[in-house]
Design a protein around this motif. Structure first.
Motif, PDB file in Angstrom:
ATOM      1  N   VAL A 100     -13.971 -15.547  21.092  1.00 52.76           N
ATOM      2  CA  VAL A 100     -14.200 -16.639  20.137  1.00 52.76           C
ATOM      3  C   VAL A 100     -13.054 -16.651  19.130  1.00 52.76           C
ATOM      4  CG1 VAL A 100     -15.782 -17.534  18.383  1.00 52.76           C
ATOM      5  CG2 VAL A 100     -16.680 -16.440  20.430  1.00 52.76           C
ATOM      6  N   PRO A 101     -12.512 -17.815  18.763  1.00 48.65           N
ATOM      7  CA  PRO A 101     -11.410 -17.846  17.794  1.00 48.65           C
ATOM      8  C   PRO A 101     -11.779 -17.152  16.497  1.00 48.65           C
ATOM      9  CG  PRO A 101     -11.691 -19.994  18.826  1.00 48.65           C
ATOM     10  CD  PRO A 101     -12.842 -19.154  19.282  1.00 48.65           C
ATOM     11  N   ALA A 102     -10.805 -16.426  15.926  1.00 48.14           N
ATOM     12  CA  ALA A 102     -11.046 -15.665  14.701  1.00 48.14           C
ATOM     13  C   ALA A 102     -11.283 -16.598  13.517  1.00 48.14           C
ATOM     14  CB  ALA A 102      -9.881 -14.734  14.417  1.00 48.14           C
ATOM     15  N   ALA A 103     -12.105 -16.138  12.578  1.00 44.52           N
ATOM     16  CA  ALA A 103     -12.384 -16.921  11.364  1.00 44.52           C
ATOM     17  C   ALA A 103     -11.166 -16.902  10.446  1.00 44.52           C
ATOM     18  CB  ALA A 103     -13.601 -16.345  10.635  1.00 44.52           C
ATOM     19  N   PRO A 104     -10.909 -17.989   9.721  1.00 47.01           N
ATOM     20  CA  PRO A 104      -9.795 -17.987   8.766  1.00 47.01           C
ATOM     21  C   PRO A 104     -10.047 -16.984   7.651  1.00 47.01           C
ATOM     22  CG  PRO A 104     -11.132 -19.968   8.505  1.00 47.01           C
ATOM     23  CD  PRO A 104     -11.633 -19.277   9.739  1.00 47.01           C
ATOM     24  N   GLU A 105      -8.956 -16.382   7.162  1.00 51.75           N
ATOM     25  CA  GLU A 105      -9.083 -15.327   6.173  1.00 51.75           C
ATOM     26  C   GLU A 105      -8.338 -15.685   4.897  1.00 51.75           C
ATOM     27  OE1 GLU A 105      -7.734 -11.698   7.878  1.00 51.75           O
ATOM     28  OE2 GLU A 105      -9.489 -11.446   9.172  1.00 51.75           O
ATOM     29  N   HIS A 106      -8.737 -15.015   3.802  1.00 54.31           N
ATOM     30  CA  HIS A 106      -8.056 -15.119   2.516  1.00 54.31           C
ATOM     31  C   HIS A 106      -8.030 -13.729   1.900  1.00 54.31           C
ATOM     32  CE1 HIS A 106      -6.583 -16.852  -1.177  1.00 54.31           C
ATOM     33  NE2 HIS A 106      -7.571 -16.283  -1.861  1.00 54.31           N
ATOM     34  N   HIS A 107      -6.826 -13.199   1.667  1.00 57.42           N
ATOM     35  CA  HIS A 107      -6.648 -11.845   1.162  1.00 57.42           C
ATOM     36  C   HIS A 107      -7.327 -10.823   2.071  1.00 57.42           C
ATOM     37  CE1 HIS A 107      -4.643 -13.148  -2.443  1.00 57.42           C
ATOM     38  NE2 HIS A 107      -5.661 -13.907  -2.811  1.00 57.42           N
ATOM     39  N   GLY A 108      -7.226 -11.028   3.376  1.00 56.34           N
ATOM     40  CA  GLY A 108      -7.756 -10.062   4.326  1.00 56.34           C
ATOM     41  C   GLY A 108      -9.240 -10.141   4.583  1.00 56.34           C
ATOM     42  N   HIS A 109      -9.945 -11.136   4.026  1.00 55.23           N
ATOM     43  CA  HIS A 109     -11.387 -11.263   4.237  1.00 55.23           C
ATOM     44  C   HIS A 109     -11.690 -12.667   4.755  1.00 55.23           C
ATOM     45  CE1 HIS A 109     -11.906  -7.470   2.139  1.00 55.23           C
ATOM     46  NE2 HIS A 109     -11.184  -7.939   1.132  1.00 55.23           N
ATOM     47  N   ALA A 110     -12.697 -12.751   5.614  1.00 55.22           N
ATOM     48  CA  ALA A 110     -13.069 -14.049   6.181  1.00 55.22           C
ATOM     49  C   ALA A 110     -13.600 -14.970   5.086  1.00 55.22           C
ATOM     50  CB  ALA A 110     -14.132 -13.866   7.275  1.00 55.22           C
ATOM     51  N   LEU A 111     -13.225 -16.238   5.184  1.00 58.91           N
ATOM     52  CA  LEU A 111     -13.738 -17.214   4.231  1.00 58.91           C
ATOM     53  C   LEU A 111     -15.250 -17.392   4.400  1.00 58.91           C
ATOM     54  CD1 LEU A 111     -11.036 -20.035   4.446  1.00 58.91           C
ATOM     55  CD2 LEU A 111     -11.271 -18.297   2.675  1.00 58.91           C
ATOM     56  N   ARG A 112     -15.906 -17.817   3.339  1.00 56.78           N
ATOM     57  CA  ARG A 112     -17.340 -18.105   3.432  1.00 56.78           C
ATOM     58  C   ARG A 112     -17.575 -19.188   4.475  1.00 56.78           C
ATOM     59  NH1 ARG A 112     -19.983 -16.652  -1.841  1.00 56.78           N
ATOM     60  NH2 ARG A 112     -21.784 -17.780  -1.002  1.00 56.78           N
ATOM     61  N   GLU A 172     -22.447 -12.022   1.769  1.00 54.80           N
ATOM     62  CA  GLU A 172     -22.857 -10.754   1.176  1.00 54.80           C
ATOM     63  C   GLU A 172     -22.684  -9.600   2.162  1.00 54.80           C
ATOM     64  OE1 GLU A 172     -23.846  -9.769  -1.752  1.00 54.80           O
ATOM     65  OE2 GLU A 172     -23.859 -11.672  -2.806  1.00 54.80           O
ATOM     66  N   VAL A 173     -23.138  -9.786   3.404  1.00 59.15           N
ATOM     67  CA  VAL A 173     -23.094  -8.690   4.370  1.00 59.15           C
ATOM     68  C   VAL A 173     -21.665  -8.391   4.787  1.00 59.15           C
ATOM     69  CG1 VAL A 173     -23.855  -7.929   6.642  1.00 59.15           C
ATOM     70  CG2 VAL A 173     -25.415  -9.196   5.164  1.00 59.15           C
ATOM     71  N   LEU A 174     -20.851  -9.441   5.024  1.00 54.32           N
ATOM     72  CA  LEU A 174     -19.486  -9.198   5.477  1.00 54.32           C
ATOM     73  C   LEU A 174     -18.640  -8.572   4.371  1.00 54.32           C
ATOM     74  CD1 LEU A 174     -18.845 -12.446   7.537  1.00 54.32           C
ATOM     75  CD2 LEU A 174     -19.348 -10.157   8.385  1.00 54.32           C
ATOM     76  N   ARG A 175     -18.837  -8.980   3.123  1.00 49.92           N
ATOM     77  CA  ARG A 175     -18.089  -8.365   2.033  1.00 49.92           C
ATOM     78  C   ARG A 175     -18.590  -6.953   1.744  1.00 49.92           C
ATOM     79  NH1 ARG A 175     -14.760 -11.510  -1.052  1.00 49.92           N
ATOM     80  NH2 ARG A 175     -14.795 -13.744  -0.594  1.00 49.92           N
ATOM     81  N   ALA A 176     -19.841  -6.669   2.061  1.00 49.43           N
ATOM     82  CA  ALA A 176     -20.389  -5.341   1.807  1.00 49.43           C
ATOM     83  C   ALA A 176     -19.754  -4.277   2.686  1.00 49.43           C
ATOM     84  CB  ALA A 176     -21.910  -5.332   2.008  1.00 49.43           C
ATOM     85  N   GLN A 177     -19.023  -4.679   3.732  1.00 44.61           N
ATOM     86  CA  GLN A 177     -18.332  -3.688   4.561  1.00 44.61           C
ATOM     87  C   GLN A 177     -17.254  -2.952   3.779  1.00 44.61           C
ATOM     88  OE1 GLN A 177     -17.624  -5.135   8.822  1.00 44.61           O
ATOM     89  NE2 GLN A 177     -17.640  -7.045   7.654  1.00 44.61           N
ATOM     90  N   HIS A 178     -16.734  -3.584   2.710  1.00 48.25           N
ATOM     91  CA  HIS A 178     -15.585  -3.027   2.001  1.00 48.25           C
ATOM     92  C   HIS A 178     -15.987  -2.258   0.744  1.00 48.25           C
ATOM     93  CE1 HIS A 178     -13.168  -5.479   4.681  1.00 48.25           C
ATOM     94  NE2 HIS A 178     -13.962  -6.490   4.390  1.00 48.25           N
ATOM     95  N   HIS A 179     -17.260  -2.235   0.374  1.00 50.07           N
ATOM     96  CA  HIS A 179     -17.721  -1.404  -0.736  1.00 50.07           C
ATOM     97  C   HIS A 179     -19.170  -1.036  -0.482  1.00 50.07           C
ATOM     98  CE1 HIS A 179     -19.715  -5.028  -2.313  1.00 50.07           C
ATOM     99  NE2 HIS A 179     -18.565  -5.653  -2.105  1.00 50.07           N
ATOM    100  N   THR A 180     -19.653  -0.152  -1.267  1.00 53.48           N
ATOM    101  CA  THR A 180     -20.986   0.412  -0.995  1.00 53.48           C
ATOM    102  C   THR A 180     -22.122  -0.476  -1.456  1.00 53.48           C
ATOM    103  OG1 THR A 180     -20.875   1.578  -3.111  1.00 53.48           O
ATOM    104  CG2 THR A 180     -20.066   2.747  -1.154  1.00 53.48           C
TER     105      THR A 180
END
Length: 690
Positions: free
Chosen positions: A194-206, A224-232
């Motif tokens: 599946v084509p990758a989602a567009p990113e901004h500063h290394g994170h997928a856009l909402r 919330e869940v995708l950004r939670a991968q980068h912090h606790t």
């Protein structure tokens, strides 16, 4: 790979290999037939000495302990001296990657129900201590009955070398599956076509920034869940598969009709929706080092028809517009097959003789003269149906051309329709070589003025109409003469008035304006200068207490560069990956001013700065548009606005901080603001605003 894994071979005296579906990374993926239970299965085969073989067998044992109707089960696993293989239940449906590639993004409620079903199955596996490890769109299947199936529990991760407890990765992948269904893009890592989602500063856009119309509740869940991968930090209820399943169930509400809606979609996407007959399997080859198996195959109906299977390999078909994943060795169970009870026709000893098919009866009346072709068994064997019973009559003959043109007048007893004028010359003799249509209506060369005589090469004369006078030509000539006279008169009057020093119409000319008033003086540019009397406060909208060393904020505008305001010390850099996207100062200019530039004195580098200008005292920069911004490479940063901007409150927003050895910390020693000066400002350029 041992040569024994060939089409028609039988593994463990039970699984007969039928179709090789995929081969990569030293592994082969087969559609096989279980000769004991008479059903199709999916079978992975790798060499026994492959480093993944032990992990694959352990994953198969763990996967077999989980019982859930949404999970395609592991049926068998074995390793001998040559090969290691795992047998999986055969799936029948379309995977999520093919759904979004063929139909585009899925509706919000259907997407929530689909991923909610996957989350229910994964929650059951997590409760048993088993994680999937690789929840990509290719491993989510919707069958023709509208039920959701999960492919490759624990086994697919082992085939890709992903070991360990990956329950946290499953939670993030569930949000990725919802993101994929809503937008048609995959925000996870590699492994999906599946084509990758567009990113901004290394994170997928909402999701709502990728596709409009996505409900805010589902958009917030994915973000919330995708950004939670980068912090606790995780939002409440989003730290487990069970929490995601409950939230999606609340959004869907009553699931009535959801499975039925998929039943209307999936069969249309299956190329096996029409009924075809599978070819007979080849006979069992004799083992290389053993006697043939004396146990005969059970007799099955040779004409039983089954639905053609749809294979879902690691990569989608070329017509889906996707590329292959080079690091994916194989798929666990990603195929669509006929029902498990579909029998396999036995291998006939000899080819049956085919009865000739009689030609259909055709009516004698055919639409063409040549008839219709009938093709025989050989490529060149072509015959034609009979022609019409009665030949078609020939077309009617062409009519003979008339002896004279249709527009020629008919003579009346040898006399022309128009009589000659008295005294006119007689008409010329008729040309014996041809007919001249107007020979009886003219008066010769000297008779009627509308007719002239033309001599032919044989000595005879033909009468030709002369040019007639155009009606109204005389009136046009008179009008032209009058117009020319009027123009001449106007020219004489204009020349006379100009010679007397007047205007062309004879009026007195206006007095010339003075040179000073005629030439407009250019408007002087507005005067600009630095403002004083500034008041600074801290701005920390993303902090828990909203305070960012607020007591020191006035030191940034006191005119003394030896005093400064500093941020807190952070363990992470600011930005989308950090705890905050930025902190800053709010500088009150005292009144609405046209700001042209700002001069910042900083401590440490590099420091990212963005300026915002607003008329109301801001509480956050979200929704504001920056008027200037840059990254300071030294301790002095001058920001000039392209166009003066009007506002009272200037926000100095720090978007990145320098590292002072103990952490990330920014320091602003002085902020100077330049603006357009007006009458309220003193002669020295200082603002008198409070």
């Amino acid at each position: 790979m041992p040569h024994s894994t060939r089409s028609g071979d039988v593994l463990a005296g039970r699984y007969r290999l039928v179709d090789l579906l995929d081969e990569s990374g030293g592994a082969r993926f087969w559609r096989a037939h279980d000769r004991i239970l008479q059903r199709y299965v999916a079978l992975h085969v790798i060499p026994a000495d492959d480093e993944r073989s032990s992990a694959l067998l352990e994953a198969a044992r763990r996967s077999a302990t989980v019982l859930d109707p949404r999970l395609l089960r592991v049926l068998d696993a074995e390793r001998d001296e040559a090969i290691c293989y795992v047998v999986n239940e055969w799936g029948d449906g379309v995977s999520l990657d093919i759904l979004v590639a063929s139909r585009g993004p899925v509706a919000a409620r259907q997407s929530a129900w689909l991923v909610g079903q996957v989350a229910e199955g994964i929650a059951t596996a997590h409760a048993a201590g088993v994680a999937h490890g690789r929840l990509v769109p290719e491993n989510v299947l919707v069958d023709r009955h509208g039920e959701v199936k999960i492919i490759g529990l624990c086994v697919d991760a082992a085939m890709h070398g992903r070991a360990g407890d990956r329950a946290a990765a499953d939670v993030a992948d569930l949000a990725g599956l919802l993101y994929c269904a809503l937008t048609g893009r995959w925000p996870g890592g590699g492994g999906s076509a599946v084509p990758a989602a567009p990113e901004h500063h290394g994170h997928a856009l909402r999701p709502r920034r990728v596709r409009a119309g996505i409900p805010g509740q589902l958009d917030a869940l994915c973000d919330e869940v995708l950004r939670a991968q980068h912090h606790t930090h995780r939002a409440e209820g989003l730290g487990s598969a069970r929490g995601i399943a409950d939230l999606l169930a609340d959004y869907v509400g009553s699931p009535a009709g959801m499975a039925e809606s998929w039943r209307a979609v999936v069969p249309a996407l299956l190329p096996g929706s029409r009924t075809t007959a599978l070819p007979p399997l080849p006979p069992d080859p004799a083992p290389h080092d053993a006697e043939p198996d004396p146990t005969p195959e059970p007799e099955l109906p040779p004409t039983e028809a089954v639905t053609a299977p749809l294979a879902l390999p690691t990569e989608p078909a070329p017509d889906a517009g996707t590329q292959a994943d080079p690091d994916a060795p194989t798929r666990t169970v990603g195929t669509v097959s006929p029902p498990a009870t579909s029998p396999i026709p036995p291998t006939p000893a000899t080819e049956p003789e085919t009865e000739p098919v009689p030609a259909p009866e055709v009516a004698t009346e055919l639409p063409t003269e040549a008839g219709l072709p009938i093709f025989g068994e050989e490529p060149d064997d072509v015959s034609w149906l009979s022609k019409r019973s009665q030949p078609v009559p020939p077309p009617p003959p062409f009519e003979e051309p008339p002896e004279r043109p249709l527009f020629a007048p008919e003579p009346d007893d040898g006399e022309p329709h128009r009589r000659r004028r008295p005294g006119a010359a007689p008409p010329p003799e008729r040309d014996p070589d041809g007919y001249w249509p107007w020979e009886a209506t003219g008066a010769g060369a000297t008779g009627d003025s509308r007719v002239s005589a033309v001599h032919t090469g044989t000595g005879s004369t033909r009468a030709v109409p002369a040019e007639e006078e155009v009606p109204g030509r005389t009136a046009l000539r008179v009008a032209g003469i009058i117009g020319a006279a009027v123009l001449l008169l106007v020219a004489v009057v204009v020349a006379y008035n100009l010679g007397r020093g007047r205007t062309p119409l004879g009026a007195e000319p206006a007095a010339p304006e003075s040179s000073a008033s005629a030439t407009e003086q250019p408007e002087a540019p507005p005067e600009t200068g630095p403002l004083t009397g500034l008041v600074a406060t801290d701005l920390d909208p993303q902090g828990e207490d909203g305070d960012e060393n607020g007591d020191d904020a006035p030191l940034a505008v006191d005119g003394d560069p030896t005093t400064s305001w500093s941020t807190s010390t952070y363990e992470q850099q600011l930005g989308p990956g950090g705890l905050k996207t930025g902190v800053g100062l709010v500088v009150d200019l005292g009144a609405e001013r046209e700001v042209t530039a700002a001069d910042l004195t900083l401590v440490g580098s590099p420091t990212g700065v963005a300026l915002y200008l607003t008329s109301e005292e801001p509480t956050d920069v979200e929704g504001l548009t920056p008027v200037a911004g840059a990254t300071a490479e030294d301790e002095r940063l001058q920001l000039s606005l392209e166009e003066p901007a009007t506002g009272r409150y200037l926000v100095v927003w720090l978007t990145s901080l320098p590292n002072d050895g103990s952490g990330w910390r920014g320091t602003v020693a002085e902020v100077a603001v330049e603006a357009v000066l007006d009458g309220a400002d003193g002669a020295d350029g200082e603002s008198t605003a409070p």
